[in-house]
Write a protein that holds these residues in place. Structure first.
Motif: not given
Length: 274
Positions: A201-202, A262-269, A271-274
């Protein structure tokens, strides 16, 4: 080592002064002329050159990519009643291009209600006087700290929404943010999901302010020969990287390094990125 950590749980002073600073890299201390230039809003010549030639790869620098700002406990909460050490003027970069993840190399079985106390001890160990065992840094090195319950704390002074230059990844403190996971995350150590969610989230919020996709790569230029890369060397990093990617260290531990995808993917989500 396990015996030492067991004893540290009962010896707060030892935790403050002998804790756990192996993960924290030394401060890139600028000279007085650099502080003066920063105060005038000028960039040192070396930084100006770096700013011109460093172009992010696979990121969107055209504007912000909004991600909700997580709840962040202000530093005044953990500093309450603690000695405040001398602090040099706050330095700012241009924008946060990358996040470096750390661990504090401290015990994992703490009560989350004790997190402010643990942060105070880290602060004393990094910014306290040499006479009391401190390193006499200008402040706590990390921009943010996250406990095992997922609570996010403001670390270094200067404003959570601003590109504060920290003291967390030697050679790469400018235009980055340092997030410290409170605990020790060597190979095989469970990493709480609440903690990784908070780190994501941060990361999403800070990188989103600069339009950076957390899954992308960015190029950063080393400012210190003690980093993995000599001064002036450009290197491509993940936008969310581990301390050991930029500095010779075991930090943030193999368990936490393994959580980075996993952290990168969660952060991208977030940001509402696909």
């Amino acid at each position: 080592m396990h015996l030492v950590r067991r004893k540290l749980r009962w010896l707060p002073g030892a935790l403050a002064l002998g804790l756990l600073l192996l993960c924290a890299a030394a401060v890139d201390r600028p000279g007085p002329e650099r502080f003066a230039a920063t105060a005038r809003g000028e960039l040192p010549a070396s930084a100006a050159v770096s700013a011109k030639r460093v172009a992010p790869v696979g990121s969107r620098m055209g504007g912000r990519v909004p991600a909700e700002r997580p709840r962040i406990v202000p530093r005044s909460r953990w500093l309450a009643g603690a000695e405040a050490y001398h602090r040099d003027p706050v330095r700012y970069g241009d924008r946060v291009k990358a996040v470096f993840l750390h661990h504090t190399d401290s015990p994992n079985d703490y009560d989350c209600a004790d997190s402010p106390r643990i942060i105070r001890y880290l602060y004393a160990g990094q910014a306290g006087s040499g006479a009391s065992g401190g390193k006499e840094w200008d402040d706590i090195g990390y921009n943010f700290l996250v406990d095992r319950c997922g609570t996010v704390y403001e670390g270094r002074a200067g404003g959570t929404g601003r590109p504060v230059v920290g003291a967390h990844t030697q050679g790469f403190n400018r235009d980055t943010a340092g997030i410290a996971a409170i605990g020790t995350f060597t190979e095989g150590t469970p990493v709480p999901k609440a903690m990784t969610d908070a780190i994501a989230a941060v990361s999403a919020w800070k990188l989103g302010l600069s339009g950076i996709d957390p899954r992308s790569h960015v190029r950063l230029v080393s400012s210190n020969d003690l980093a993995r890369f000599r001064t002036g060397t450009a290197h491509k990093f993940f936008a969310v990287s581990g301390h050991r990617d930029g500095y010779e260290t075991f930090c943030p531990g193999l368990a936490l390094m393994g959580k980075l995808p996993e952290i990168r993917e969660r952060a991208a989500a977030l940001q509402k990125r696909r």
